[in-house]
Design a protein around this motif. Sequence first.
Motif, PDB file in Angstrom:
ATOM      1  N   GLN A   1      57.848  57.350  -8.196  1.00  0.00           N
ATOM      2  CA  GLN A   1      58.454  57.295  -9.523  1.00  0.00           C
ATOM      3  C   GLN A   1      59.586  58.310  -9.591  1.00  0.00           C
ATOM      4  O   GLN A   1      59.341  59.513  -9.589  1.00  0.00           O
ATOM      5  N   PRO A   2      60.826  57.846  -9.641  1.00  0.00           N
ATOM      6  CA  PRO A   2      61.956  58.787  -9.676  1.00  0.00           C
ATOM      7  C   PRO A   2      61.896  59.699 -10.901  1.00  0.00           C
ATOM      8  O   PRO A   2      61.426  59.305 -11.968  1.00  0.00           O
ATOM      9  N   LYS A   3      62.395  60.897 -10.696  1.00  0.00           N
ATOM     10  CA  LYS A   3      62.403  61.887 -11.767  1.00  0.00           C
ATOM     11  C   LYS A   3      63.628  61.688 -12.654  1.00  0.00           C
ATOM     12  O   LYS A   3      64.671  61.242 -12.187  1.00  0.00           O
ATOM     13  N   LEU A   4      63.494  62.052 -13.936  1.00  0.00           N
ATOM     14  CA  LEU A   4      64.560  61.883 -14.917  1.00  0.00           C
ATOM     15  C   LEU A   4      64.864  63.191 -15.626  1.00  0.00           C
ATOM     16  O   LEU A   4      63.988  64.069 -15.723  1.00  0.00           O
ATOM     17  N   PRO A   5      66.069  63.330 -16.185  1.00  0.00           N
ATOM     18  CA  PRO A   5      66.343  64.472 -17.064  1.00  0.00           C
ATOM     19  C   PRO A   5      65.399  64.451 -18.266  1.00  0.00           C
ATOM     20  O   PRO A   5      65.009  63.383 -18.744  1.00  0.00           O
TER      21      PRO A   5
END
Length: 546
Positions: free
Chosen positions: A15-19
């Motif tokens: 799961q890619p990380k987000l701001p």
Amino acid sequence: MSAISALQAARAAYQPKLPTVFANGAAVNIIEGDATTAAADLDQIQALFPETYGAPKVNFEANMNKTTTAINVAVILSGGQAPGGHNVIAGIFDGIISLNADSKLYGFLGGPGGAVDNKYMEIDSAIMDAYRNTGGFDIIGSGRTKLEETAQFDQVITNCKALNIGALVIIGGDDSNTNGCVLAEYCKAQNSGILVIGAPKTIDGDLKNEDIEASFGFDTACKVYSELIGNISRDACSARKYWHFIKVMGRSASHIALECGLQTRANVTLVSEEVEAKAMTLGGIVADIADKAVKRAAKGEHFGIVVIPEGVIEFIPQMKVLIAELNDLLAHDASLSDSLPIAADVDQLQSHGLSAESASVYLSMPANIRQQLVMDRDPHGNVQVSRIETEKLIASMVEMYMEENHADIHFSEQHHFFGYEGRCAAPSNFDADYCYSLGYTAAALIGAGKTACLASVKNLKSPASEWVAGGIPLTSMMNVERRHGADKPVIKKALVELDGAPFKELVANRDEWALHSNYVFPGPIQYFGPTEVCDQPTITLTLEQR
């Protein structure tokens, strides 16, 4: 269903990380800055883009209560591939669904031409899940059709309206986003209601500025090339008998060569921008590399690594003159190239107008390169510079120089070109996160009703949670350049800055690295493990933001 590797299966679950601003979805408040201008040629850019010129940069702040209506969005992959493109699409998909669960995402097939020819597919969750965190552009394909004509714009608008598409996201480099800016201007002037957003893509790293700190794919491609260069460096230390000349992608700018040189500490790293600034000659470059080979041989080290940017030949002033003269004389006499012998008769070329200085440069090169210069033409009759095997040219000329001037010293060369190997690699964690964030940012810009904007994610040296998302007007990146005999508005390419921290780092260390075998072996991209191993950005980005 096609078989997938164990790594693909594991990456599918990542799961890619987000701001942090996107913790509650892509519905955000917009914070507008001051009006913008252009990179240069302000009056001309304003006249060409009266509808979109002067828009402010925007940043986001979280808004937990904002709701939006459903919107249909279409996405285009434009130009050459870059690792992470699928994650940009995934970010758009998840972002618009977070705005409204009834939103739909379409993909135009085969690049911008698909938007004109109305070739498309709907991207649903099942399709999207099969491509998350994967390399390549194969979900919808890419293409290099330029959107420049009014008839094209009208057809794109017609096709989008038929699908009730309210926004178009163009994922591409400087040329693709230039076309996107022109399309956005036209859509707004026609009151079409269609928004146009861009995402900064190119492994070459030449689409950047203070708001676009990196183009996506650069991180992964450089790590792939640096792994290969590191492997060759280890082999060179083991065999101890070859100089390896390694060309890497980057025709207009040397960002890849510089980054790979810094990552691996190659003995020689050529930077095209320095070559041009110092008016280096081809013979001077060859003599300098040979001098380093002689000094290393004196220490018993008859091996070395040379990293060469793809486009360096076009930055050598005397080569520019030679190519221009050949283009001119062959354009005036198209039959001349057919009448030349394999080795290309320099006397015949001089009789048609080749200068004595250019003739001297021409004769200094191996016969196969001379043949490429006069025989291999594009449809306009010009030298196909991109096809010149620069790594072979420099390697063979260094070998000739050593035979003529240092025959007592053992020198053997090998040559390599690393290009396509890096364009479709599985994205690094950095690119997986960055691309997903860019896609989510594009969705937020659409939700806010913005157009003619390039998605921007900044503060990239920090953890992803601290990244700053927003948008930059495409017109603010424009200048006017001469292209194919006419003035054209284009996004200005970002070349290597010779007073920038990354190049200064190379300069501070290259004499030491040239003489000694201080190689670093980066190894393959790591996707699982400690943050300091898996999530690090490029050396270039780290130095620029130090």
